[in-house]
Design a protein around this motif. Structure first.
Motif: not given
Length: 271
Positions: A190-208
């Motif tokens: 995912g980091m190629r598209m989202m970036g290494a600094l933002l990819i974690s947001s795809l993991i956290i926000f939808p679940a929350l």
């Protein structure tokens, strides 16, 4: 501007194919990670992936192929540190995250400098997605989804009561390792598209976001997957229409979705 026109561009088609699959993987994995209080593991692994890609660029090798085994090893290392009596998960993730980020910055400063390639991996770029990136992302994403479905019941058991799961014969350590490896692979692709600094947001926000209105594990998983994919598509459309960075646009849409679901949950509670 005609939003449908964006589907006619090959680079947008590649980004949407890879992005939808990565969003699905991240959302599904985010549920057990958030419930087990390991939600920051995505952030820690993204920093490890940044350090790995910095080394890969310096060595002149393909970043994705180099980063995947490095980040998987880091995921195992984080699990061991988190389970150690003298560490806790937050401290372990913070230590590894800071170390990897420092190594990446040092390597870049002493070798290539902040090149376009490094910048794309740090902040994400749909234009940087090649056919090879998409093919690899599709293969790995399908593998992640298949393994998640295969171990779904064990993941559910370990997420809610690991002690009981062990007592009933579930190999909790193995399942935790599976979750960590799948998360590591998802972060890297995912980091190629989202970036290494933002990819974690795809993991956290939808679940929350899903947890604001859903109460069952299955309900949260399904809602999280739907929210993640919808937010990704809307974020890509906004990125195309307003010429915004794709990763940042997707994160902002996720934040809006979280705020909307939280407001809806508040209204429901007061009704």
């Amino acid at each position: 501007m005609n939003i449908l026109q964006m589907f006619s561009y090959p680079f947008m088609q590649r980004a949407l194919i890879a992005g939808v699959l990565v969003s699905l993987c991240a959302a599904l994995l985010g549920v057990p990670l958030v419930l087990k209080r390991y939600s920051m593991i995505g952030d820690g692994l993204s920093h490890v992936s940044f350090g790995a890609l910095a080394i890969a660029v310096a060595l002149g090798v393909t970043p994705l192929y180099f980063s995947i085994p490095v980040v998987i090893l880091a995921a195992f290392f984080l699990l061991r540190m988190a389970s150690h009596p003298h560490w806790n998960s937050d401290a372990a993730i913070a230590a590894v995250s800071a170390s990897a980020l420092a190594i990446g910055i040092l390597v870049i400063s002493r070798t290539t400098g902040m090149t376009t390639d490094v910048d794309n991996y740090m902040f994400g770029s749909v234009l940087a997605m090649t056919k090879g990136d998409v093919a690899l992302s599709v293969i790995l994403s399908v593998t992640v989804l298949a393994l998640y479905l295969l171990f779904y019941h064990q993941i559910f058991a370990v997420t809610f009561d690991e002690t009981f799961a062990r007592a009933t014969g579930t190999k909790a350590q193995l399942i935790n390792s599976v979750i960590a490896v799948l998360t590591a692979v998802t972060v890297v692709i995912g980091m190629r598209m989202m970036g290494a600094l933002l990819i974690s947001s795809l993991i956290i926000f939808p679940a929350l976001t899903a947890m604001r209105i859903c109460r069952s594990f299955k309900g949260v998983v399904i809602c999280s997957a739907v929210v993640s994919v919808v937010c990704f598509v809307i974020g890509m459309a906004a990125s195309y229409a307003f010429e915004l960075p794709s990763g940042a646009a997707i994160v902002i849409v996720n934040i809006i979705a979280f705020a909307s679901f939280s407001f809806a949950a508040l209204l429901k509670k007061r009704a």
